[in-house]
Design an enzyme around this catalytic site. Sequence first.
Site, PDB file in Angstrom:
ATOM      1  N   SER A 204       0.853  -1.196   0.000  1.00  0.00           N
ATOM      2  CA  SER A 204       0.000   0.000   0.000  1.00  0.00           C
ATOM      3  C   SER A 204       0.892   1.251   0.000  1.00  0.00           C
ATOM      4  O   SER A 204       1.774   1.352  -0.858  1.00  0.00           O
ATOM      5  CB  SER A 204      -0.952  -0.016   1.194  1.00  0.00           C
ATOM      6  N   ASP A 271     -15.880 -16.657 -12.481  1.00  0.00           N
ATOM      7  CA  ASP A 271     -14.997 -17.641 -11.861  1.00  0.00           C
ATOM      8  C   ASP A 271     -14.568 -18.755 -12.832  1.00  0.00           C
ATOM      9  O   ASP A 271     -13.367 -19.044 -12.957  1.00  0.00           O
ATOM     10  CB  ASP A 271     -15.708 -18.177 -10.596  1.00  0.00           C
ATOM     11  N   ASP A 278     -13.491 -22.278  -8.613  1.00  0.00           N
ATOM     12  CA  ASP A 278     -12.982 -22.347  -7.244  1.00  0.00           C
ATOM     13  C   ASP A 278     -13.339 -21.098  -6.446  1.00  0.00           C
ATOM     14  O   ASP A 278     -12.786 -20.859  -5.376  1.00  0.00           O
ATOM     15  CB  ASP A 278     -11.455 -22.542  -7.264  1.00  0.00           C
ATOM     16  N   ASP A 456      -8.069  -5.912  -6.020  1.00  0.00           N
ATOM     17  CA  ASP A 456      -7.828  -4.828  -5.068  1.00  0.00           C
ATOM     18  C   ASP A 456      -8.874  -3.733  -5.278  1.00  0.00           C
ATOM     19  O   ASP A 456      -8.958  -3.170  -6.364  1.00  0.00           O
ATOM     20  CB  ASP A 456      -6.407  -4.276  -5.289  1.00  0.00           C
ATOM     21  N   HIS A 502      -6.882  -5.722  -1.164  1.00  0.00           N
ATOM     22  CA  HIS A 502      -5.815  -4.745  -0.953  1.00  0.00           C
ATOM     23  C   HIS A 502      -4.838  -5.239   0.118  1.00  0.00           C
ATOM     24  O   HIS A 502      -5.172  -5.243   1.293  1.00  0.00           O
ATOM     25  CB  HIS A 502      -6.394  -3.389  -0.558  1.00  0.00           C
TER      26      HIS A 502
END
Length: 589
Positions: A204, A271, A278, A456, A502
């Site tokens: 970050s 997915d 998964d 994120d 994140h």
Amino acid sequence: MRQSSRAAVAALAAVTANAASLADVCTVSNVQSALPSNGTILGINLIPSAVTASTANTASSGGGGPGGMKRADSTTYDYCNVTVTYTHPGKDDRVVVKYAFPSPEDFENRFYVAGGGGYSLSTTATGGLEYGAVGGATDAGYDAFTYSLDEVILDGNGTINWDNTYMFSYQALGEMTKIAKPLTRGFYGLNSEKKIYTYYEGCSDGGREGMSQIQRYGDEYDGAITGAPAFRQAQQQVNHVYSATVEHTLDYYPPPCEMDKIVNATIAACDPLDGRTDGVVSRTDLCMLEFNLTSIIGQPYYCASENYTSLGFGFSKRAEGSTTTYQPAQNGTVSAKAIEVAQTIYDGLHASNGKRGYLSWQIASEFSDAETQYDSSTASWALDITSLGGEFVTKFVQLVDLDNLSNLDGVTYDTLIEWMDIAMYRYMDSLQTTIPDLSTFEQSGGKLIHYHGESDPSVPTASSVHYWQAVREAMYPDSSYTDSLQQLADWYQLYLIPGAAHCGTNDLQPGPYPEDNMQTMINWIEKGVKPSRLNATVSSGTYAGETQMLCQWPSRPLWQNNSTFSCVHDQKSLDTWDYTFDAFKVAVY
Ligand SMILES: *[C@@H]1O[C@H](CO)[C@@H](O)[C@H](O)[C@H]1NC(C)=O
Ligand SMILES: *[C@@H]1O[C@H](CO)[C@@H](O)[C@H](O)[C@H]1NC(C)=O
Ligand SMILES: *[C@@H]1O[C@H](CO)[C@@H](O)[C@H](O)[C@H]1NC(C)=O
Ligand SMILES: *[C@@H]1O[C@H](CO)[C@@H](O)[C@H](O)[C@H]1NC(C)=O
Ligand SMILES: *[C@@H]1O[C@H](CO)[C@@H](O)[C@H](O)[C@H]1NC(C)=O
Ligand SMILES: *[C@@H]1O[C@H](CO)[C@@H](O)[C@H](O)[C@H]1NC(C)=O
Ligand SMILES: *[C@@H]1O[C@H](CO)[C@@H](O)[C@H](O)[C@H]1NC(C)=O
Ligand SMILES: *[C@@H]1O[C@H](CO)[C@@H](O)[C@H](O)[C@H]1NC(C)=O
Ligand SMILES: *[C@@H]1O[C@H](CO)[C@@H](O)[C@H](O)[C@H]1NC(C)=O
Ligand SMILES: *[C@@H]1O[C@H](CO)[C@@H](O)[C@H](O)[C@H]1NC(C)=O
Ligand SMILES: *[C@@H]1O[C@H](CO)[C@@H](O)[C@H](O)[C@H]1NC(C)=O
């Protein structure tokens, strides 16, 4: 036996460093004699009378800053707790740096810098102890152990404190590392040529800080591990106001449950596109190419009433921690208007003339910034400007000492671009942190592992890809694409982490997360073992415990038969990650 004479210690240490005990070397006089003398590090005068040194111990801190995701470790480490103070010649300032020196028998010739998060630098120096490394933490001259940058950036309305801004942006960490090398050699009585392997790890803003170090102090670091860097600050921070601006512009404030449903339905639909069902969207690029959000319109959603705790990302220390708000039960079907909000957010910021201002979060990421707040007086959902973005605009752009924007009256997409423009020029050589020329780092043998969660919701994943691309172009302008990839991978490797959020795993996608990056880096630097994939482990869900060796960018994962994946080249997918920010008149790296 406790030595009190520094000369005796030095003599002892010089003969056999490992024979000295922690108590032998952990003295004020030993530290004082190890300080680099004035004039040897240009711009730094150390103040011997201010040195403190005392033995201490700590449980493993799990360094790496927020998102370091290090395994809990119950080992206790003895160390020497040292503080040194310096001044910049000609300025009557004081910068205090804490260093944690491991016991001589544990020291492995390493120095370790941990990143901070939000507008805070790391406040602990002990993160390196588990690697046999000396660690450091700096108060940056503005008591950064107590204050975050957003609390000290303004001396008053309209007046930026540039010393604090530069110290936070890159200078304080760079100086801390420069002092650390001679200090460490002196402390353990090592030869002045002795190599001290120097590592950086953070995520970050800690990722941004790491990038600042290799951009500015390239020859000081051997290995840097940077996660989800919050760099390109002007765009990155103003972009935190984008989601609210979309809602304001489209005049629709969705119940949070409706946006959550859109995310869940997108994950469910995308997915399987990566070849394995998964719960993880390992290929957001295929999702972007093949899935149309409008197919979610009409799907029912329901969320029970709750006292909702929003975590935030702690960019401001004052606003740090969670806030709890009441949310009534939400029951409905996904509206076309909510899909328009979602699509506009995923499309990213564009000016009214159609030019691109910024990139966005990958499809299937949560809409954290789009969170609305419930107004019980009108029984409706209303604007909630995330203070991450709001505070950047008030303090860093408008230069008024306010914690958030109070509303978005008169704010358009063009306004956001204007704010980005102002901030980009203003902080180009401090917070922006996107210098793409890493020659010094590369030429001195530095290695970079850069990673980013593919879902994120705070720092867009494509932001990392854009910088990687800028570095590739700056460093290898004359090489073919294929050659440049090979040359770059010798020292700079980027890994996207399927499903990850994140600087950590994602509750909505039980995917892998890398947990032993430092081991990988140490092997690369000290043993010459160059990685080609990144070791990551799935921690929850059906595949908990599974090891996945992540694909190195620009190769992308593709599963076969739900069981194994290969790293493939897929140009059409790669093209979805390519952005030009033509709303700005200068290149945006
Ligand atoms: C180095 O300079 C600082 C401040 O300019 C001074 O306090 C300190 O005593 C000097 N160090 C030595 C060893 O003279
Ligand atoms: C380290 O030393 C400083 C300065 O004396 C002191 O304030 C601090 O409490 C010490 N930290 C620990 C963990 O002992
Ligand atoms: C979305 O999925 C998560 C995790 O599976 C679940 O806890 C949550 O209730 C879902 N939200 C909605 C609105 O369906
Ligand atoms: C998604 O579907 C809608 C409705 O059919 C259509 O108008 C829109 O163009 C599609 N979007 C994309 C990106 O294909
Ligand atoms: C939320 O908190 C209030 C006040 O503490 C409490 O009265 C209420 O029952 C809580 N509601 C839920 C759904 O937890
Ligand atoms: C949600 O609303 C629908 C339609 O009004 C209703 O049939 C359903 O029972 C409601 N669900 C819950 C959990 O209240
Ligand atoms: C500004 O941020 C604070 C703290 O996150 C939040 O409570 C407040 O609602 C925000 N203000 C607006 C107008 O959205
Ligand atoms: C700074 O500006 C803000 C916004 O105009 C104002 O509310 C505040 O009172 C000002 N602070 C000072 C110390 O003048
Ligand atoms: C992967 O990391 C785990 C710890 O997270 C470690 O136990 C394992 O040995 C590593 N595997 C490889 C191949 O590096
Ligand atoms: C993969 O797993 C999913 C869900 O378990 C299943 O529907 C699908 O048929 C499997 N695909 C293959 C190729 O085995
Ligand atoms: C696919 O997986 C199934 C079940 O795990 C196995 O029986 C089959 O041999 C696999 N097929 C291939 C091509 O690997």
